[in-house]
Write a protein that holds these residues in place. Structure first.
Motif, mmCIF file in Angstrom:
data_model
loop_
_atom_site.group_PDB
_atom_site.id
_atom_site.type_symbol
_atom_site.label_atom_id
_atom_site.label_comp_id
_atom_site.label_asym_id
_atom_site.label_seq_id
_atom_site.Cartn_x
_atom_site.Cartn_y
_atom_site.Cartn_z
ATOM 1 N N VAL A 1 18.567 73.764 -51.525
ATOM 2 C CA VAL A 1 19.779 73.214 -50.915
ATOM 3 C C VAL A 1 20.095 71.845 -51.497
ATOM 4 O O VAL A 1 21.244 71.506 -51.772
ATOM 5 C CB VAL A 1 19.616 73.132 -49.384
ATOM 6 C CG1 VAL A 1 20.874 72.536 -48.750
ATOM 7 C CG2 VAL A 1 19.340 74.517 -48.807
ATOM 8 N N THR B 1 14.257 66.586 -50.320
ATOM 9 C CA THR B 1 13.632 67.294 -49.196
ATOM 10 C C THR B 1 12.361 66.584 -48.759
ATOM 11 O O THR B 1 12.087 66.453 -47.556
ATOM 12 C CB THR B 1 13.325 68.747 -49.588
ATOM 13 O OG1 THR B 1 14.544 69.418 -49.886
ATOM 14 C CG2 THR B 1 12.595 69.479 -48.478
ATOM 15 N N ARG C 1 26.510 77.102 -50.273
ATOM 16 C CA ARG C 1 25.625 75.999 -49.900
ATOM 17 C C ARG C 1 25.722 75.703 -48.407
ATOM 18 O O ARG C 1 24.720 75.434 -47.745
ATOM 19 C CB ARG C 1 26.000 74.754 -50.717
ATOM 20 C CG ARG C 1 24.970 73.648 -50.675
ATOM 21 C CD ARG C 1 25.061 72.799 -51.929
ATOM 22 N NE ARG C 1 24.248 71.615 -51.783
ATOM 23 C CZ ARG C 1 24.712 70.398 -51.586
ATOM 24 N NH1 ARG C 1 26.016 70.198 -51.522
ATOM 25 N NH2 ARG C 1 23.900 69.366 -51.479
ATOM 26 N N MET D 1 14.184 74.599 -47.450
ATOM 27 C CA MET D 1 14.934 73.684 -48.316
ATOM 28 C C MET D 1 14.476 73.776 -49.762
ATOM 29 O O MET D 1 15.291 73.733 -50.696
ATOM 30 C CB MET D 1 14.793 72.249 -47.798
ATOM 31 C CG MET D 1 15.474 71.984 -46.460
ATOM 32 S SD MET D 1 17.284 71.992 -46.563
ATOM 33 C CE MET D 1 17.588 70.376 -47.287
ATOM 34 N N LYS E 1 23.666 78.174 -46.531
ATOM 35 C CA LYS E 1 22.240 77.849 -46.640
ATOM 36 C C LYS E 1 21.864 76.727 -45.673
ATOM 37 O O LYS E 1 20.826 76.797 -44.987
ATOM 38 C CB LYS E 1 21.903 77.420 -48.081
ATOM 39 C CG LYS E 1 21.936 78.535 -49.105
ATOM 40 C CD LYS E 1 21.578 77.985 -50.472
ATOM 41 C CE LYS E 1 21.603 79.060 -51.546
ATOM 42 N NZ LYS E 1 21.273 78.505 -52.888
ATOM 43 N N ILE E 2 22.695 75.686 -45.621
ATOM 44 C CA ILE E 2 22.423 74.558 -44.728
ATOM 45 C C ILE E 2 22.412 75.024 -43.273
ATOM 46 O O ILE E 2 21.522 74.648 -42.484
ATOM 47 C CB ILE E 2 23.470 73.448 -44.941
ATOM 48 C CG1 ILE E 2 23.299 72.817 -46.329
ATOM 49 C CG2 ILE E 2 23.352 72.371 -43.857
ATOM 50 C CD1 ILE E 2 24.427 71.874 -46.722
#
Length: 501
Positions: free
Chosen positions: A80, A86, A31, A75, A34-35
């Motif tokens: 995420v 989002t 995660r 997103m 990904k961020i």
């Protein structure tokens, strides 16, 4: 939202499993990556030289909107955070960095270009389409609260008798019908609950259980195509088709149902035959015993009358002159004044879906009001594109994305882009029936995505019964997805060329 519905335990279990899968502590590193990826790409697009975009007269505000659009896409695709979260981020980022109420050093209009109105961005949450959603949710809550949904299921399933094949057809048609007006998740949960005692009657060695379990997600997904409120992509498409400052086609609720309802019925009959072919019953008869029913009293009478009057007004919008958005507020008023709906019931409205859609509308508002759409139209030769290619690529992208992420998020991303492209192509779209063919076709593609257990909540609920294997779902999903898209695109094309939409 679903605790008042039949089968709430199924929905609760599904949401818990999905949440645990997405946010498991062991996936913290993944995660974080990904961020970081989203942040890097967003910041790169935010700060890269404007001339790299190849869009004439690109302003700083327009470049920020491109970056925010990319942020939203990543997103949603990477999941995420929750989709609605989002959407909230989209709105807040636009308010802070793109509007006349943003951070002062960041919104000097002489340096960054035309600013958006903060009132306009915030108003996306009160768009008439949002009111249509709320009206649909309120109707569904009232129907469930008074037992109207269970009573209708009992009455409507009775004529199908006890033959296994006809019981399957009954569940397909009734699930599809309910899904036109009620959340497909709630519909699937309710109908699977009604099927629980039926599963116990069927022999484990036969495939009848698979056929019945699969019928629910297939019918719930297909049924959503039938009305503008059946699924969020429909409503999002309707917004761009009817936008007074855009296409302004004035497509009404009844007009939508005029061509989509027959398509849904046809697809449900096709899916019936395919299910029987792949998963034949070894037991010839089934005894249905659906518990529950309509509660007696004043509130039930109010709900019955209001429900059918509202549907009639939706279907007769061209006759009465009352558009579907206004009609959606009538049951809200009636139920509030009569006490059918209380303040606690309002907590059952699916606000996450509303925020999800509002975030998509904010993106569309930013693309339009910042002048980015106009600049892109002037800089990119959309008029040279093949209309058939636009339709096929738009449908394919929507179908593929909707199998992995929320179909609402997919529609929210694609609809404003396609509306811009279609507007630029103008009369070149006439050979395929015009802009409605593209936008409604994409909405159909979103509802056709049902290959995986994660594709839609009804798929996940059916998979959780234990009777459906992933390869069974994939096989049925691919076949019905192709059939529904091809037939849907063909129907909308025909209606468009005949100038019926």
């Amino acid at each position: 939202m679903f605790h008042i519905y039949e089968g709430f335990h199924l929905v609760e279990t599904y949401h818990k499993i999905r949440h645990d899968r997405k946010y498991h502590p062991a996936d913290g590193t993944k995660r974080a990556i990904k961020i970081a990826l989203v942040a890097l790409i967003t910041l790169f697009l935010w700060n890269m030289p404007a001339e790299w975009y190849g869009i004439q007269n690109l302003t700083v505000i327009q470049q920020r909107i491109i970056a925010i659009f990319a942020f939203a896409t990543l997103m949603w695709v990477l999941e995420v955070v929750s989709s609605w979260a989002t959407s909230v981020a989209i709105i807040v980022l636009m308010l802070l960095f793109c509007t006349d109420s943003g951070i002062l050093p960041m919104v000097n209009e002489e340096e960054v270009g035309k600013l958006l109105s903060y009132k306009g961005v915030m108003a996306t949450f009160a768009d008439p389409v949002i009111m249509l959603f709320i009206g649909g949710f309120v109707l569904a809550i009232a129907a469930t609260k008074t037992g109207l949904d269970a009573q209708l299921a009992k009455v409507l399933l009775k004529p199908f008798g006890t033959r296994s094949e006809m019981v399957l057809l009954g569940f397909l048609l009734i699930t599809g019908l309910f899904s036109m007006f009620v959340s497909n998740t709630a519909t699937a949960a309710m109908m699977l609950t009604f099927l629980t005692p039926v599963f116990h009657q069927l022999p484990p060695e036969g495939k009848g259980r698979v056929a019945l379990a699969m019928s629910i997600p297939v019918a719930a997904n297909l049924g959503g195509m039938g009305t503008p409120i059946g699924t969020p992509p429909n409503t999002i498409a309707l917004k761009y088709l009817n936008d007074p400052e855009g296409l302004n086609l004035g497509l009404g609720f009844g007009q939508w149902m005029m061509f989509m309802f027959p398509l849904v019925i046809l697809l449900l009959f096709i899916s019936w035959r395919i299910l029987l072919k792949f998963f034949p019953f070894s037991q010839k008869t089934i005894e249905l015993n659906i518990e529950g029913g309509m509660k007696k009293g004043f509130h039930s009478t109010v709900v019955i009358i209001t429900f059918f009057v509202t549907v009639a007004l939706w279907l007769l919008d061209r006759v009465t002159g009352i558009n579907s958005y206004t009609v959606a507020m009538i049951p809200f008023m009636v139920f509030a004044l009569t006490g059918v709906i209380t303040k606690r019931d309002l907590e059952q409205i699916n606000w996450s879906v509303i925020w999800m859609v509002a975030g998509g509308f904010a993106l569309g508002y930013g693309l339009d009001k910042s002048g980015l759409s106009a600049n892109a139209v002037e800089s990119i030769p959309f008029g040279e594109f093949s209309p058939l290619v636009i339709l096929m690529i738009g449908g394919a992208i929507c179908y593929l994305l909707s199998n992995f992420i929320s179909n609402s998020a997919t529609a929210a991303l694609l609809m404003p882009i396609l509306a811009m492209v279609c507007g630029a192509m103008g009369d070149k779209l006439a050979p395929i029936g015009g802009t409605p063919t593209v936008l409604i076709g994409v909405a159909i593609a979103a509802s056709s995505a049902m290959i995986l257990p994660i594709s839609t909540p009804p798929n996940a609920l059916a998979f959780a019964t234990g009777y459906v294997k992933q390869n069974d779902m994939a096989k049925m999903g691919i076949i019905m997805g192709i059939i529904s898209m091809v037939s849907g695109f063909g129907l909308v094309y025909l209606m468009g060329t005949l100038h019926l939409i």
